[in-house]
Design a protein around this motif. Sequence first.
Motif, PDB file in Angstrom:
ATOM      1  N   TRP A 193       0.827  -1.198   0.000  1.00 12.93           N
ATOM      2  CA  TRP A 193       0.000   0.000   0.000  1.00 12.93           C
ATOM      3  C   TRP A 193       0.867   1.255   0.000  1.00 12.93           C
ATOM      4  N   ALA A 194       0.471   2.217  -0.792  1.00 11.26           N
ATOM      5  CA  ALA A 194       1.096   3.532  -0.675  1.00 11.26           C
ATOM      6  C   ALA A 194       0.736   4.145   0.671  1.00 11.26           C
ATOM      7  N   ILE A 195      -0.539   4.029   1.050  1.00  9.36           N
ATOM      8  CA  ILE A 195      -1.010   4.522   2.344  1.00  9.36           C
ATOM      9  C   ILE A 195      -1.947   3.498   2.948  1.00  9.36           C
ATOM     10  N   ARG A 196      -1.683   3.099   4.189  1.00 12.80           N
ATOM     11  CA  ARG A 196      -2.592   2.254   4.965  1.00 12.80           C
ATOM     12  C   ARG A 196      -3.001   3.061   6.181  1.00 12.80           C
ATOM     13  N   SER A 197      -4.313   3.349   6.301  1.00  6.59           N
ATOM     14  CA  SER A 197      -4.704   4.366   7.269  1.00  6.59           C
ATOM     15  C   SER A 197      -5.999   4.015   7.983  1.00  6.59           C
ATOM     16  N   ALA A 198      -6.021   4.310   9.283  1.00  8.96           N
ATOM     17  CA  ALA A 198      -7.248   4.283  10.082  1.00  8.96           C
ATOM     18  C   ALA A 198      -7.126   5.430  11.071  1.00  8.96           C
ATOM     19  N   VAL A 199      -7.893   6.491  10.871  1.00 12.70           N
ATOM     20  CA  VAL A 199      -7.780   7.682  11.708  1.00 12.70           C
ATOM     21  C   VAL A 199      -9.162   8.169  12.112  1.00 12.70           C
ATOM     22  N   ARG A 200      -9.181   8.953  13.198  1.00 16.99           N
ATOM     23  CA  ARG A 200     -10.403   9.651  13.578  1.00 16.99           C
ATOM     24  C   ARG A 200     -10.469  10.952  12.787  1.00 16.99           C
ATOM     25  N   GLY A 201     -11.571  11.159  12.081  1.00 15.02           N
ATOM     26  CA  GLY A 201     -11.660  12.273  11.152  1.00 15.02           C
ATOM     27  C   GLY A 201     -11.123  11.854   9.789  1.00 15.02           C
ATOM     28  N   PRO A 202     -11.155  12.764   8.824  1.00 11.29           N
ATOM     29  CA  PRO A 202     -10.721  12.403   7.477  1.00 11.29           C
ATOM     30  C   PRO A 202      -9.209  12.349   7.331  1.00 11.29           C
ATOM     31  N   LEU A 203      -8.776  11.555   6.375  1.00 13.25           N
ATOM     32  CA  LEU A 203      -7.412  11.609   5.870  1.00 13.25           C
ATOM     33  C   LEU A 203      -7.438  12.569   4.687  1.00 13.25           C
ATOM     34  N   LEU A 205      -5.690  14.333   1.550  1.00 14.11           N
ATOM     35  CA  LEU A 205      -4.610  14.261   0.571  1.00 14.11           C
ATOM     36  C   LEU A 205      -4.851  15.334  -0.480  1.00 14.11           C
ATOM     37  N   VAL A 206      -3.870  16.200  -0.694  1.00 10.79           N
ATOM     38  CA  VAL A 206      -4.000  17.290  -1.661  1.00 10.79           C
ATOM     39  C   VAL A 206      -2.796  17.262  -2.601  1.00 10.79           C
ATOM     40  N   GLY A 207      -3.049  17.137  -3.903  1.00  8.33           N
ATOM     41  CA  GLY A 207      -1.969  17.208  -4.882  1.00  8.33           C
ATOM     42  C   GLY A 207      -0.955  16.105  -4.760  1.00  8.33           C
ATOM     43  N   CYS A 208      -1.393  14.901  -4.383  1.00  9.07           N
ATOM     44  CA  CYS A 208      -0.470  13.772  -4.231  1.00  9.07           C
ATOM     45  C   CYS A 208      -0.450  12.922  -5.498  1.00  9.07           C
ATOM     46  N   ARG A 209       0.651  12.224  -5.704  1.00 11.64           N
ATOM     47  CA  ARG A 209       0.843  11.423  -6.904  1.00 11.64           C
ATOM     48  C   ARG A 209       1.189   9.992  -6.506  1.00 11.64           C
ATOM     49  N   PHE A 210       0.574   9.034  -7.203  1.00 13.72           N
ATOM     50  CA  PHE A 210       0.798   7.621  -6.909  1.00 13.72           C
ATOM     51  C   PHE A 210       1.229   6.917  -8.194  1.00 13.72           C
ATOM     52  N   GLU A 211       2.353   6.188  -8.115  1.00 13.37           N
ATOM     53  CA  GLU A 211       2.864   5.446  -9.261  1.00 13.37           C
ATOM     54  C   GLU A 211       3.180   4.018  -8.825  1.00 13.37           C
ATOM     55  N   ARG A 212       2.778   3.057  -9.676  1.00 12.29           N
ATOM     56  CA  ARG A 212       3.125   1.668  -9.368  1.00 12.29           C
ATOM     57  C   ARG A 212       3.147   0.866 -10.657  1.00 12.29           C
ATOM     58  N   ASP A 213       4.057  -0.104 -10.713  1.00 11.48           N
ATOM     59  CA  ASP A 213       4.196  -0.915 -11.917  1.00 11.48           C
ATOM     60  C   ASP A 213       3.152  -2.006 -12.019  1.00 11.48           C
ATOM     61  N   THR A 214       2.512  -2.355 -10.904  1.00 15.15           N
ATOM     62  CA  THR A 214       1.522  -3.427 -10.900  1.00 15.15           C
ATOM     63  C   THR A 214       0.133  -2.863 -10.639  1.00 15.15           C
ATOM     64  N   PRO A 215      -0.938  -3.520 -11.125  1.00 13.55           N
ATOM     65  CA  PRO A 215      -2.288  -2.999 -10.930  1.00 13.55           C
ATOM     66  C   PRO A 215      -2.768  -3.188  -9.496  1.00 13.55           C
ATOM     67  N   GLY A 216      -3.851  -2.470  -9.175  1.00 14.85           N
ATOM     68  CA  GLY A 216      -4.445  -2.612  -7.841  1.00 14.85           C
ATOM     69  C   GLY A 216      -4.568  -1.298  -7.137  1.00 14.85           C
ATOM     70  N   ALA A 217      -5.254  -1.332  -5.989  1.00 15.32           N
ATOM     71  CA  ALA A 217      -5.491  -0.119  -5.217  1.00 15.32           C
ATOM     72  C   ALA A 217      -4.200   0.368  -4.554  1.00 15.32           C
ATOM     73  N   PHE A 218      -4.112   1.679  -4.371  1.00 15.44           N
ATOM     74  CA  PHE A 218      -2.953   2.300  -3.721  1.00 15.44           C
ATOM     75  C   PHE A 218      -3.199   2.567  -2.259  1.00 15.44           C
ATOM     76  N   ILE A 219      -4.453   2.815  -1.878  1.00 10.66           N
ATOM     77  CA  ILE A 219      -4.768   3.295  -0.542  1.00 10.66           C
ATOM     78  C   ILE A 219      -5.702   2.312   0.152  1.00 10.66           C
ATOM     79  N   ASN A 220      -5.396   1.956   1.391  1.00 12.31           N
ATOM     80  CA  ASN A 220      -6.207   1.040   2.187  1.00 12.31           C
ATOM     81  C   ASN A 220      -6.724   1.815   3.386  1.00 12.31           C
ATOM     82  N   LEU A 221      -8.014   2.110   3.408  1.00 16.73           N
ATOM     83  CA  LEU A 221      -8.641   2.857   4.499  1.00 16.73           C
ATOM     84  C   LEU A 221      -9.402   1.903   5.406  1.00 16.73           C
ATOM     85  N   HIS A 222      -8.966   1.783   6.648  1.00 20.53           N
ATOM     86  CA  HIS A 222      -9.654   0.955   7.625  1.00 20.53           C
ATOM     87  C   HIS A 222     -10.719   1.778   8.318  1.00 20.53           C
ATOM     88  N   ARG A 223     -11.765   1.132   8.756  1.00 19.78           N
ATOM     89  CA  ARG A 223     -12.800   1.818   9.511  1.00 19.78           C
ATOM     90  C   ARG A 223     -12.287   2.146  10.920  1.00 19.78           C
TER      91      ARG A 223
END
Length: 224
Positions: A193-203, A205-223
């Motif tokens: 994961w580029a970002i794996r996150s579980a926080v109180r309130g929002p995460l 992200l402004v003007g961020c860039r994600f690059e990866r050679d393989t397919p799939g999600a970049f961000i994992n948001l836990h409840r």
Amino acid sequence: TAALQAAINAGRDQRLVVWFPAGTYRVSSRLEIDQPDNQGYTPVVLMGSTVNPAARATILLAPNSPGFGNPAARRAMIHFFNIGTADAESGNTDLYDQAVIGLDLKIGAGNSGAVALRMQSAEGSTIQDVNIDLTEGGHTGVWGIPGSGGSTHRLTITGGVIGIDTIKPSGEHGGTQPTPVITGSTFINQSSWAIRSAVRGPLVLVGCRFERDTPGAFINLHRH
């Protein structure tokens, strides 16, 4: 390692910026930044020059450093925490006005459980103009980031398993303060994961860039 630790301690105690001239600083164990609980008037500010991109300071974790080889027990090369914390590995909350600015962090080979920077902190704390290189070794770029009035700007993380992780070692949320803000940052080729996150309130992200050679999600948001 001992020289850098002494400089960090002196900067905290004398309330001075810890300045890194351009060059490579090789360490083989954890650098500990321990702030007294709830005492934002003794911050630690680690800073390198951002004037010349070709002449920057790099803190390098030497290949095969002891204690950094287990992904199931990740360990940070640079770790901010409270003095007197019963278990520094469990995460911390009462940290203020800490800063890491204009530094490059690199993890050498054979450190598959290494984290470049652990900096769970709040008001006034910031990560700015920091490049993290995990292409040769390392697991996580940043574990716990500034929130609750702290913020992260122009962070680049290349390689590794996870770019930013805000989840506690126990797997619970609470590994960062509420509403972390990340702007102008780049995440390149994390294997999980580029970002794996579980926080109180929002995460945020402004003007961020994600690059990866393989397919799939970049961000994992836990409840939360």
